[in-house]
Scaffold this motif. Structure first.
Motif, PDB file in Angstrom:
ATOM      1  N   SER A  86      -6.152  -6.080  -3.275  1.00 31.77           N
ATOM      2  CA  SER A  86      -6.989  -5.865  -4.322  1.00 31.77           C
ATOM      3  C   SER A  86      -5.250  -5.687  -5.028  1.00 31.77           C
ATOM      4  O   SER A  86      -5.832  -4.547  -6.511  1.00 31.77           O
ATOM      5  CB  SER A  86      -7.206  -4.237  -3.424  1.00 31.77           C
ATOM      6  N   SER A  87      -4.282  -6.054  -4.836  1.00 33.70           N
ATOM      7  CA  SER A  87      -2.673  -5.936  -5.737  1.00 33.70           C
ATOM      8  C   SER A  87      -1.952  -7.056  -6.149  1.00 33.70           C
ATOM      9  O   SER A  87      -1.744  -7.923  -4.655  1.00 33.70           O
ATOM     10  CB  SER A  87      -2.401  -5.199  -4.927  1.00 33.70           C
ATOM     11  N   ASP A  88      -1.707  -7.223  -7.228  1.00 32.29           N
ATOM     12  CA  ASP A  88      -0.683  -7.582  -7.650  1.00 32.29           C
ATOM     13  C   ASP A  88       0.492  -7.279  -8.058  1.00 32.29           C
ATOM     14  O   ASP A  88       1.405  -8.442  -8.784  1.00 32.29           O
ATOM     15  CB  ASP A  88      -1.309  -7.800  -9.687  1.00 32.29           C
ATOM     16  N   ALA A  89       0.797  -6.035  -7.637  1.00 29.93           N
ATOM     17  CA  ALA A  89       1.708  -5.597  -7.206  1.00 29.93           C
ATOM     18  C   ALA A  89       3.208  -5.427  -5.901  1.00 29.93           C
ATOM     19  O   ALA A  89       3.405  -4.146  -6.520  1.00 29.93           O
ATOM     20  CB  ALA A  89       1.778  -4.209  -8.064  1.00 29.93           C
ATOM     21  N   LEU A  90       2.562  -6.477  -5.461  1.00 30.06           N
ATOM     22  CA  LEU A  90       2.232  -5.832  -4.166  1.00 30.06           C
ATOM     23  C   LEU A  90       4.131  -6.003  -3.680  1.00 30.06           C
ATOM     24  O   LEU A  90       4.796  -6.454  -4.124  1.00 30.06           O
ATOM     25  CB  LEU A  90       2.537  -7.310  -3.237  1.00 30.06           C
ATOM     26  N   PHE A 108       3.026  -2.799  -3.681  1.00 27.73           N
ATOM     27  CA  PHE A 108       3.610  -1.469  -4.308  1.00 27.73           C
ATOM     28  C   PHE A 108       1.573  -2.045  -4.362  1.00 27.73           C
ATOM     29  O   PHE A 108       1.362  -2.529  -4.528  1.00 27.73           O
ATOM     30  CB  PHE A 108       3.112  -1.298  -5.568  1.00 27.73           C
ATOM     31  N   CYS A 109       0.342  -0.830  -4.140  1.00 21.67           N
ATOM     32  CA  CYS A 109      -0.855  -0.401  -4.927  1.00 21.67           C
ATOM     33  C   CYS A 109      -1.387  -0.816  -5.710  1.00 21.67           C
ATOM     34  O   CYS A 109      -2.670  -0.976  -6.692  1.00 21.67           O
ATOM     35  CB  CYS A 109      -1.587   0.815  -4.583  1.00 21.67           C
ATOM     36  N   SER A 110      -0.460  -0.649  -7.276  1.00 21.63           N
ATOM     37  CA  SER A 110      -0.559  -0.500  -8.063  1.00 21.63           C
ATOM     38  C   SER A 110       0.280  -0.937  -8.945  1.00 21.63           C
ATOM     39  O   SER A 110       1.717  -1.047  -9.154  1.00 21.63           O
ATOM     40  CB  SER A 110      -1.401   0.590  -8.741  1.00 21.63           C
ATOM     41  N   GLU A 111       0.317  -1.311 -10.803  1.00 21.49           N
ATOM     42  CA  GLU A 111       1.719  -1.077 -11.347  1.00 21.49           C
ATOM     43  C   GLU A 111       1.986   0.003 -11.301  1.00 21.49           C
ATOM     44  O   GLU A 111       3.806  -0.153 -11.977  1.00 21.49           O
ATOM     45  CB  GLU A 111       1.595  -1.511 -12.370  1.00 21.49           C
ATOM     46  N   ARG A 112       1.553   0.982 -11.497  1.00 16.43           N
ATOM     47  CA  ARG A 112       2.523   2.673 -11.715  1.00 16.43           C
ATOM     48  C   ARG A 112       3.063   2.552 -10.691  1.00 16.43           C
ATOM     49  O   ARG A 112       3.466   3.231 -11.327  1.00 16.43           O
ATOM     50  CB  ARG A 112       0.639   3.046 -11.636  1.00 16.43           C
ATOM     51  N   CYS A 113       2.624   2.476  -9.376  1.00 14.79           N
ATOM     52  CA  CYS A 113       3.228   2.481  -8.402  1.00 14.79           C
ATOM     53  C   CYS A 113       4.589   1.945  -8.380  1.00 14.79           C
ATOM     54  O   CYS A 113       6.116   1.835  -8.301  1.00 14.79           O
ATOM     55  CB  CYS A 113       2.953   2.472  -6.741  1.00 14.79           C
ATOM     56  N   ARG A 114       4.644   0.737  -9.027  1.00 16.98           N
ATOM     57  CA  ARG A 114       6.070   0.049  -8.772  1.00 16.98           C
ATOM     58  C   ARG A 114       6.206   0.099  -9.768  1.00 16.98           C
ATOM     59  O   ARG A 114       7.819   0.748  -9.884  1.00 16.98           O
ATOM     60  CB  ARG A 114       5.149  -1.777  -9.457  1.00 16.98           C
ATOM     61  N   THR A 115       5.927   0.738 -11.055  1.00 10.58           N
ATOM     62  CA  THR A 115       6.654   0.617 -12.029  1.00 10.58           C
ATOM     63  C   THR A 115       7.448   2.877 -11.724  1.00 10.58           C
ATOM     64  O   THR A 115       8.697   3.112 -12.125  1.00 10.58           O
ATOM     65  CB  THR A 115       5.952   1.758 -13.825  1.00 10.58           C
ATOM     66  N   ILE A 116       7.069   3.034 -10.712  1.00 11.67           N
ATOM     67  CA  ILE A 116       7.787   5.008 -10.285  1.00 11.67           C
ATOM     68  C   ILE A 116       9.196   4.065  -9.666  1.00 11.67           C
ATOM     69  O   ILE A 116       9.833   4.444  -9.506  1.00 11.67           O
ATOM     70  CB  ILE A 116       6.525   5.643  -9.556  1.00 11.67           C
ATOM     71  N   ASP A 117       9.048   3.202  -8.654  1.00 13.76           N
ATOM     72  CA  ASP A 117       9.903   2.824  -8.233  1.00 13.76           C
ATOM     73  C   ASP A 117      10.851   2.159  -9.236  1.00 13.76           C
ATOM     74  O   ASP A 117      12.266   2.458  -8.772  1.00 13.76           O
ATOM     75  CB  ASP A 117       9.134   1.293  -6.914  1.00 13.76           C
ATOM     76  N   MET A 176      -2.248  -2.420   4.430  1.00  8.82           N
ATOM     77  CA  MET A 176      -0.733  -1.706   3.841  1.00  8.82           C
ATOM     78  C   MET A 176      -0.462  -0.781   3.162  1.00  8.82           C
ATOM     79  O   MET A 176      -1.728  -0.237   2.538  1.00  8.82           O
ATOM     80  CB  MET A 176      -0.475  -3.137   2.844  1.00  8.82           C
ATOM     81  N   VAL A 177       0.675  -0.017   3.527  1.00  7.76           N
ATOM     82  CA  VAL A 177       0.231   1.336   2.635  1.00  7.76           C
ATOM     83  C   VAL A 177       1.705   0.627   2.064  1.00  7.76           C
ATOM     84  O   VAL A 177       2.953   0.137   2.255  1.00  7.76           O
ATOM     85  CB  VAL A 177       1.228   1.952   3.697  1.00  7.76           C
ATOM     86  N   CYS A 178       1.479   1.328   0.756  1.00 12.09           N
ATOM     87  CA  CYS A 178       2.199   1.677  -0.649  1.00 12.09           C
ATOM     88  C   CYS A 178       3.815   2.300  -0.266  1.00 12.09           C
ATOM     89  O   CYS A 178       3.073   3.508   0.366  1.00 12.09           O
ATOM     90  CB  CYS A 178       0.936   2.140  -1.607  1.00 12.09           C
ATOM     91  N   PRO A 179       4.431   2.247  -0.365  1.00 12.74           N
ATOM     92  CA  PRO A 179       6.221   2.129  -0.459  1.00 12.74           C
ATOM     93  C   PRO A 179       6.389   3.945  -1.286  1.00 12.74           C
ATOM     94  O   PRO A 179       6.636   5.175  -1.125  1.00 12.74           O
ATOM     95  CB  PRO A 179       6.935   1.395  -1.101  1.00 12.74           C
ATOM     96  N   THR A 180       5.173   3.966  -2.271  1.00  9.57           N
ATOM     97  CA  THR A 180       5.302   4.905  -3.280  1.00  9.57           C
ATOM     98  C   THR A 180       5.028   6.352  -3.016  1.00  9.57           C
ATOM     99  O   THR A 180       5.075   7.355  -2.962  1.00  9.57           O
ATOM    100  CB  THR A 180       5.337   4.394  -4.546  1.00  9.57           C
ATOM    101  N   CYS A 181       3.497   5.531  -3.115  1.00 12.49           N
ATOM    102  CA  CYS A 181       1.903   7.043  -3.144  1.00 12.49           C
ATOM    103  C   CYS A 181       1.721   7.068  -1.682  1.00 12.49           C
ATOM    104  O   CYS A 181       0.804   8.181  -1.486  1.00 12.49           O
ATOM    105  CB  CYS A 181       1.338   6.893  -3.728  1.00 12.49           C
ATOM    106  N   LYS A 182       2.346   5.744  -0.160  1.00  9.90           N
ATOM    107  CA  LYS A 182       1.684   6.154   1.396  1.00  9.90           C
ATOM    108  C   LYS A 182      -0.320   5.575   0.849  1.00  9.90           C
ATOM    109  O   LYS A 182      -0.595   5.994   1.587  1.00  9.90           O
ATOM    110  CB  LYS A 182       2.356   7.579   1.468  1.00  9.90           C
TER     111      LYS A 182
END
Length: 55
Positions: free
Chosen positions: A14-18, A20-29, A1-7
């Protein structure tokens, strides 16, 4: 899967923030939505241009 924020490519397991790859990318979005960098397209209402008839 590709993270829409950081690609970054990551495994879904491996992610609980689908999606997104991480909670950080989710927060940025979220910040981008709140700053109105992202938005939903709007269709103008054709009736907004109408002028009311005089009685």
């Amino acid at each position: 899967m590709v993270c829409p924020t950081c690609k970054k490519v990551f495994a879904r397991d491996s992610s609980d923030a689908l999606p997104f790859c991480s909670e950080r990318c989710r927060t940025i979005d979220l910040g981008r939505w709140l700053d109105e960098e992202h938005g939903l397209p709007s269709v103008p209402d054709p009736e907004d241009d109408e002028v009311p008839e005089k009685l």
